[in-house]
Motif scaffolding. Structure first.
Motif, PDB file in Angstrom:
ATOM      1  N   ARG A 143       0.842  -1.189   0.000  1.00 20.83           N
ATOM      2  CA  ARG A 143       0.000   0.000   0.000  1.00 20.83           C
ATOM      3  C   ARG A 143       0.885   1.251   0.000  1.00 20.83           C
ATOM      4  O   ARG A 143       0.498   2.297   0.495  1.00 20.83           O
ATOM      5  CB  ARG A 143      -0.938   0.014   1.223  1.00 20.83           C
ATOM      6  N   ASP A 144       2.069   1.117  -0.631  1.00 19.60           N
ATOM      7  CA  ASP A 144       3.011   2.242  -0.572  1.00 19.60           C
ATOM      8  C   ASP A 144       3.806   2.433  -1.858  1.00 19.60           C
ATOM      9  O   ASP A 144       4.721   3.250  -1.903  1.00 19.60           O
ATOM     10  CB  ASP A 144       3.982   2.036   0.599  1.00 19.60           C
ATOM     11  N   TYR A 145       3.489   1.703  -2.922  1.00 19.36           N
ATOM     12  CA  TYR A 145       4.326   1.792  -4.124  1.00 19.36           C
ATOM     13  C   TYR A 145       4.148   3.093  -4.890  1.00 19.36           C
ATOM     14  O   TYR A 145       5.023   3.458  -5.675  1.00 19.36           O
ATOM     15  CB  TYR A 145       4.057   0.601  -5.043  1.00 19.36           C
ATOM     16  N   SER A 146       3.049   3.798  -4.696  1.00 17.63           N
ATOM     17  CA  SER A 146       2.919   5.115  -5.313  1.00 17.63           C
ATOM     18  C   SER A 146       3.461   6.206  -4.397  1.00 17.63           C
ATOM     19  O   SER A 146       4.175   7.109  -4.836  1.00 17.63           O
ATOM     20  CB  SER A 146       1.455   5.399  -5.661  1.00 17.63           C
ATOM     21  N   LEU A 147       3.159   6.100  -3.114  1.00 16.20           N
ATOM     22  CA  LEU A 147       3.580   7.118  -2.149  1.00 16.20           C
ATOM     23  C   LEU A 147       5.063   7.018  -1.804  1.00 16.20           C
ATOM     24  O   LEU A 147       5.679   8.008  -1.420  1.00 16.20           O
ATOM     25  CB  LEU A 147       2.741   6.989  -0.875  1.00 16.20           C
ATOM     26  N   LEU A 198      -8.836  -4.441  -5.553  1.00 21.11           N
ATOM     27  CA  LEU A 198      -9.464  -3.187  -5.929  1.00 21.11           C
ATOM     28  C   LEU A 198      -8.491  -2.283  -6.695  1.00 21.11           C
ATOM     29  O   LEU A 198      -7.494  -2.742  -7.236  1.00 21.11           O
ATOM     30  CB  LEU A 198     -10.029  -2.522  -4.676  1.00 21.11           C
ATOM     31  N   SER A 199      -8.800  -0.991  -6.695  1.00 21.97           N
ATOM     32  CA  SER A 199      -8.110  -0.091  -7.625  1.00 21.97           C
ATOM     33  C   SER A 199      -7.056   0.793  -6.973  1.00 21.97           C
ATOM     34  O   SER A 199      -6.558   1.711  -7.617  1.00 21.97           O
ATOM     35  CB  SER A 199      -9.140   0.811  -8.321  1.00 21.97           C
ATOM     36  N   GLU A 200      -6.692   0.555  -5.730  1.00 18.71           N
ATOM     37  CA  GLU A 200      -5.721   1.434  -5.088  1.00 18.71           C
ATOM     38  C   GLU A 200      -4.427   1.497  -5.891  1.00 18.71           C
ATOM     39  O   GLU A 200      -3.793   0.476  -6.159  1.00 18.71           O
ATOM     40  CB  GLU A 200      -5.394   0.952  -3.671  1.00 18.71           C
ATOM     41  N   GLU A 201      -4.032   2.706  -6.245  1.00 19.52           N
ATOM     42  CA  GLU A 201      -2.799   2.874  -7.004  1.00 19.52           C
ATOM     43  C   GLU A 201      -1.557   2.574  -6.169  1.00 19.52           C
ATOM     44  O   GLU A 201      -0.461   2.441  -6.709  1.00 19.52           O
ATOM     45  CB  GLU A 201      -2.709   4.301  -7.548  1.00 19.52           C
ATOM     46  N   THR A 202      -1.732   2.435  -4.866  1.00 15.58           N
ATOM     47  CA  THR A 202      -0.616   2.117  -3.972  1.00 15.58           C
ATOM     48  C   THR A 202      -0.177   0.663  -4.087  1.00 15.58           C
ATOM     49  O   THR A 202       0.909   0.306  -3.621  1.00 15.58           O
ATOM     50  CB  THR A 202      -1.036   2.393  -2.521  1.00 15.58           C
ATOM     51  N   ILE A 203      -1.029  -0.199  -4.677  1.00 16.13           N
ATOM     52  CA  ILE A 203      -0.742  -1.623  -4.841  1.00 16.13           C
ATOM     53  C   ILE A 203       0.165  -1.806  -6.049  1.00 16.13           C
ATOM     54  O   ILE A 203      -0.033  -1.184  -7.090  1.00 16.13           O
ATOM     55  CB  ILE A 203      -2.050  -2.412  -5.012  1.00 16.13           C
ATOM     56  N   LEU A 204       1.148  -2.701  -5.954  1.00 18.91           N
ATOM     57  CA  LEU A 204       2.156  -2.796  -7.000  1.00 18.91           C
ATOM     58  C   LEU A 204       1.561  -3.087  -8.369  1.00 18.91           C
ATOM     59  O   LEU A 204       1.983  -2.498  -9.369  1.00 18.91           O
ATOM     60  CB  LEU A 204       3.206  -3.850  -6.639  1.00 18.91           C
ATOM     61  N   ARG A 205       0.578  -4.014  -8.459  1.00 20.34           N
ATOM     62  CA  ARG A 205       0.059  -4.335  -9.794  1.00 20.34           C
ATOM     63  C   ARG A 205      -0.540  -3.093 -10.446  1.00 20.34           C
ATOM     64  O   ARG A 205      -0.398  -2.892 -11.669  1.00 20.34           O
ATOM     65  CB  ARG A 205      -0.972  -5.461  -9.731  1.00 20.34           C
ATOM     66  N   ASN A 206      -1.203  -2.232  -9.662  1.00 27.33           N
ATOM     67  CA  ASN A 206      -1.755  -1.005 -10.224  1.00 27.33           C
ATOM     68  C   ASN A 206      -0.671   0.026 -10.500  1.00 27.33           C
ATOM     69  O   ASN A 206      -0.694   0.702 -11.532  1.00 27.33           O
ATOM     70  CB  ASN A 206      -2.818  -0.425  -9.292  1.00 27.33           C
ATOM     71  N   THR A 207       0.282   0.159  -9.587  1.00 28.75           N
ATOM     72  CA  THR A 207       1.389   1.089  -9.826  1.00 28.75           C
ATOM     73  C   THR A 207       2.133   0.712 -11.094  1.00 28.75           C
ATOM     74  O   THR A 207       2.439   1.565 -11.935  1.00 28.75           O
ATOM     75  CB  THR A 207       2.357   1.102  -8.636  1.00 28.75           C
ATOM     76  N   LEU A 208       2.445  -0.589 -11.260  1.00 32.62           N
ATOM     77  CA  LEU A 208       3.151  -1.016 -12.462  1.00 32.62           C
ATOM     78  C   LEU A 208       2.314  -0.778 -13.712  1.00 32.62           C
ATOM     79  O   LEU A 208       2.828  -0.362 -14.757  1.00 32.62           O
ATOM     80  CB  LEU A 208       3.525  -2.492 -12.357  1.00 32.62           C
ATOM     81  N   GLY A 209       1.020  -1.051 -13.636  1.00 30.17           N
ATOM     82  CA  GLY A 209       0.167  -0.784 -14.785  1.00 30.17           C
ATOM     83  C   GLY A 209       0.185   0.685 -15.164  1.00 30.17           C
ATOM     84  O   GLY A 209       0.238   1.042 -16.347  1.00 30.17           O
ATOM     85  N   LEU A 210       0.151   1.564 -14.161  1.00 29.17           N
ATOM     86  CA  LEU A 210       0.212   2.998 -14.413  1.00 29.17           C
ATOM     87  C   LEU A 210       1.582   3.422 -14.933  1.00 29.17           C
ATOM     88  O   LEU A 210       1.726   4.517 -15.484  1.00 29.17           O
ATOM     89  CB  LEU A 210      -0.137   3.763 -13.134  1.00 29.17           C
ATOM     90  N   LYS A 211       2.575   2.549 -14.762  1.00 32.50           N
ATOM     91  CA  LYS A 211       3.901   2.769 -15.326  1.00 32.50           C
ATOM     92  C   LYS A 211       4.094   1.983 -16.621  1.00 32.50           C
ATOM     93  O   LYS A 211       5.213   1.764 -17.058  1.00 32.50           O
ATOM     94  CB  LYS A 211       4.973   2.392 -14.295  1.00 32.50           C
ATOM     95  N   ASN A 212       2.975   1.539 -17.209  1.00 33.30           N
ATOM     96  CA  ASN A 212       2.973   0.917 -18.540  1.00 33.30           C
ATOM     97  C   ASN A 212       3.690  -0.429 -18.571  1.00 33.30           C
ATOM     98  O   ASN A 212       4.327  -0.779 -19.566  1.00 33.30           O
ATOM     99  CB  ASN A 212       3.567   1.878 -19.570  1.00 33.30           C
ATOM    100  N   VAL A 213       3.549  -1.199 -17.490  1.00 34.52           N
ATOM    101  CA  VAL A 213       4.141  -2.525 -17.386  1.00 34.52           C
ATOM    102  C   VAL A 213       3.023  -3.565 -17.433  1.00 34.52           C
ATOM    103  O   VAL A 213       2.115  -3.543 -16.593  1.00 34.52           O
ATOM    104  CB  VAL A 213       4.947  -2.680 -16.077  1.00 34.52           C
ATOM    105  N   THR A 214       3.068  -4.469 -18.399  1.00 35.23           N
ATOM    106  CA  THR A 214       2.167  -5.621 -18.411  1.00 35.23           C
ATOM    107  C   THR A 214       2.476  -6.466 -17.181  1.00 35.23           C
ATOM    108  O   THR A 214       3.625  -6.868 -16.972  1.00 35.23           O
ATOM    109  CB  THR A 214       2.378  -6.454 -19.677  1.00 35.23           C
ATOM    110  N   ASN A 215       1.477  -6.740 -16.343  1.00 33.24           N
ATOM    111  CA  ASN A 215       1.813  -7.447 -15.104  1.00 33.24           C
ATOM    112  C   ASN A 215       0.599  -8.094 -14.478  1.00 33.24           C
ATOM    113  O   ASN A 215      -0.542  -7.842 -14.881  1.00 33.24           O
ATOM    114  CB  ASN A 215       2.495  -6.497 -14.116  1.00 33.24           C
ATOM    115  N   SER A 216       0.867  -8.923 -13.475  1.00 34.44           N
ATOM    116  CA  SER A 216      -0.196  -9.613 -12.747  1.00 34.44           C
ATOM    117  C   SER A 216       0.206  -9.831 -11.295  1.00 34.44           C
ATOM    118  O   SER A 216       1.385 -10.011 -10.981  1.00 34.44           O
ATOM    119  CB  SER A 216      -0.499 -10.973 -13.379  1.00 34.44           C
TER     120      SER A 216
END
Length: 701
Positions: free
Chosen positions: A282-286, A371-389
């Protein structure tokens, strides 16, 4: 509808090797009893056995029985039901399979399978007997002989931090394919190491590794979820020393980045969070913690194009391998689609072949997860244009693996199922590299165009496991409320110097890095004019920037001031830029000169005339056309993405420090010259089209 396509990847000897034939049954010449399972086979692989059989009409489910036997096939233990096959386990109901795991690799067993109709048990199949695959690596061959603490104790203990460091150091010392680098230190000063693996040797610098389109596996963010970490350590040994052509081919076409333990303090104390109690996922964006800062800085420097993030999940009813893509609605569509293709198009199909139960995270009553929290790595990586799971190993055996009250059996199943997943991830990247890179390029260009609404919390829908899926439930929709949607995006966010460079208290011990330091770790371009700092949105991580800098941000760093375009529509005649100028959907008929200390940011803009900037604070051009030459000199911040320039381009003597100028996905109808820039310009892996000679620092762009 997203495409579905077959995956044509040869299965490695590391993934599935020996087809075991059954002993000749006594009644081989007699017809099988009604409703008896027939044609049972057993394929051996790393830590598991794939059992396959012919389906029985009307079967509700199947029970898998395993019995330990000696070399003469004499039972040495009690027959035990170790598995339950149910219809929602796989996408192909006409070819049932079950991945039996949990045993000690190298031992010999007999298997039988029987159908059940309701609660009525049908006759067992004829048995098959086989010796399972021993732990990978010849014990007498240097390098291959290495074993983790988890392996040497037969899963009775997890590998300690000191054993991990010794093990990875030994791999580094014995294999030319491996370099271990320290990304940073935990709060309690444990090293955060990453294995950089390539064939015949890994590229020498982060920039050179980035050019190989690397993949990254984050193995242990929650300290009390170590199953994936043990799989990563085993796979590192395989990648380092295997002579299998599949492995050498994989490593010849990319670099594999493995971070065994980002949360060394949590692992040492067997806690979910780090030593401050922070849930690092819960800290990969912050990036308030040194551990998450180290990982995000690695993503900035090494630029992985695909990733997996390993976890464990407490729902005993879930599948063996729940997975989930980046769902945040600000993730570019091509990245979401490619991530779903990796999961649904590859993992579900290959899981059905191998006998693993792959499903969406939360399947079978998983609750409010994924869910959609951008703090989660899968979402942070997606927002950084990384295909991931995300990967969630089911923590307990549950209803489908009733023998996992035995702790060692449970740990083996988790680890070897993760090992299977990570190898399949590498196979997917090898086969779909071109599509992954195309999705990444399209995502970066669409983000830099800064079009479309911004969502501050909200996720895309995820379908349930492909039918039939009785009782399955996908993760909840998490639709964005109206007050967390911004329909008209700003051009940039303006921060005061106090916001940008001011002291923070949100880190360990009440001391936090500044917003400036965190933006630098993310790798965003910032334009500084006097004591004001502008973060434009026409750059690759446009979807993440507002989440941290807008007043609507749910978990933000600061309340930046929205700056909207100052120049739109048609303007005839020369333009001299002073201060901060943002052009959007503009047409400028005349030359443009950017004065010293000024900045120009454009999207969807056409300039008919030359563009000149000398000692400017910044030039960021995206999705724009310049009908004339471009000359940018001694300027502090430069980014040109998806532009068309009808004339020569010259980037000379620019003073961007370590923040390399970006020139990506751009068509230049003339020569390109880059000389004496403080950092060599980068194309972010997106080639430019240049109709003329490319010289000096831009020769490779």
């Amino acid at each position: 509808m997203r495409r579905q396509r077959p995956t044509l990847i040869a299965v490695s000897t590391l993934i599935a090797v020996t087809l075991t034939t059954a002993a000749t049954p006594a009644n081989a010449h007699n017809a099988a009893p009604p409703d008896q399972v027939t044609a049972l086979t057993a394929h051996q692989a790393d830590g598991y056995t794939t059992l396959a059989w012919q389906p029985v009409d009307g079967a509700t489910d199947y029970q898998i029985e395993r019995t330990p036997v000696d070399a003469d096939n004499t039972p040495t233990g009690t027959p035990t039901i170790v598995g339950i096959w149910r219809p929602n386990r796989q996408i192909n109901q006409q070819a049932p399979t079950f991945a039996d795991a949990g045993y000690n690799p190298g031992d010999t067993f007999q298997w039988r399978v029987r159908a059940r109709t309701g609660t009525t048990e049908q006759p067992y199949s004829e048995p098959v007997t086989a010796t399972t695959t021993a732990p990978w690596g010849n014990p007498t061959t240097p390098g291959e002989h290495l074993r983790t603490g988890w392996e040497t104790t037969h899963a009775a203990q997890y590998t300690s931090d000191t054993d991990e460091y010794a093990y990875t150091a030994a791999i580094d010392a014995l294999s030319d394919r491996v370099r271990v680098v320290e990304l940073g230190r935990t709060v309690q000063n444990r090293p955060i190491n990453m294995l950089v693996i390539g064939h015949p040797t890994p590229a020498a610098t982060p920039q050179a590794v980035a050019a190989t389109a690397p993949v990254a596996i984050n193995c242990n963010v929650h300290g009390n979820e170590p199953g994936d970490r043990e799989a990563c350590l085993i796979m590192a040994r395989q990648l380092a020393f295997s002579t299998d052509p599949r492995i050498t081919d994989l490593l010849s076409h990319t670099t594999v980045l493995i971070v065994p333990t980002i949360n060394g303090d949590g692992r040492a104390n067997n806690t979910r969070g780090n030593s401050t109690g922070q849930d690092l996922n819960r800290d990969y964006s912050l990036i308030r913690q040194p551990e998450t800062t180290a990982y995000i800085t690695m993503v900035r420097d090494y630029r992985p194009v695909a990733g997996y993030d390993g976890h464990e999940f407490g729902n005993s009813r879930a599948g063996d391998l729940p997975m989930l893509p980046p769902r945040h609605q600000n993730v570019a569509q091509p990245i979401f689609d490619q991530s779903q293709d990796m999961i649904e198009g590859h993992m579900y199909a290959k899981g059905a072949e191998a006998g693993w139960w792959a499903c969406p995270y939360g399947c079978e009553g998983g609750g409010n997860v994924g869910l959609s929290e951008e703090t989660i790595l899968r979402n942070t990586l997606g927002l950084k244009n990384v295909t991931n799971s995300l990967l969630e190993l089911r923590s307990s055996g549950g209803q489908t693996r009733p023998d996992e009250g035995n702790t060692a059996n449970n740990r083996r199943r988790k680890t070897y199922s993760a090992l299977w997943t990570f190898h399949q991830f590498l196979d997917y990247h090898r086969a779909d590299r071109a599509d992954i890179l195309k999705a990444r390029s399209e995502a970066i260009e669409s983000q830099a165009a800064n079009t479309g609404r911004l969502v501050f919390r909200g996720s895309r829908p995820i379908p349930a496991h492909p039918a039939p899926h009785p009782g399955d439930s996908p993760p909840p929709l998490d639709a964005p409320p109206a007050d967390l949607i911004l329909d008209t995006p700003p051009c940039a966010y303006k921060l005061t110097d106090a916001q940008y460079n001011g002291a923070r208290t949100d880190g360990p011990g009440g001391i936090g890095t500044t917003v400036a330091q965190r933006i630098a770790a993310h790798g965003w371009k910032v334009i500084t004019i006097g004591d004001e700092h502008y973060v434009p949105l026409n750059q690759p991580e446009r979807g993440l920037i507002p989440l941290l800098l807008d007043g609507k941000g749910v978990e933000k760093l600061t309340d930046g001031e929205r700056v909207y375009p100052t120049l739109t529509g048609r303007r005839n005649g020369p333009l001299t830029v002073t201060g901060f100028t943002c052009a959007d959907d503009a047409t400028i008929n005349g030359p443009v000169t950017v004065r010293a200390g000024a900045a120009l940011v454009t999207t969807a803009t056409t300039i008919s005339g030359p563009l000149t900037a000398t000692r400017a604070a910044g030039i960021l051009l995206a999705d724009s056309t310049i009908n004339g030459p471009v000359r940018i000199a001694t300027t502090d911040t430069i980014s040109i993405i998806d532009a068309t320039i009808a004339g020569p381009v010259d980037l000379s003597g620019n003073t961007t420090g370590t923040d390399a100028p970006v020139l990506a996905g751009t068509t230049i109808r003339g020569p390109l010259n880059c000389t004496a820039n403080s950092a060599t310009p980068t194309n972010l892996g997106i080639a430019n089209t240049v109709h003329g000679p490319r010289t000096s620092q831009c020769a490779a762009l």
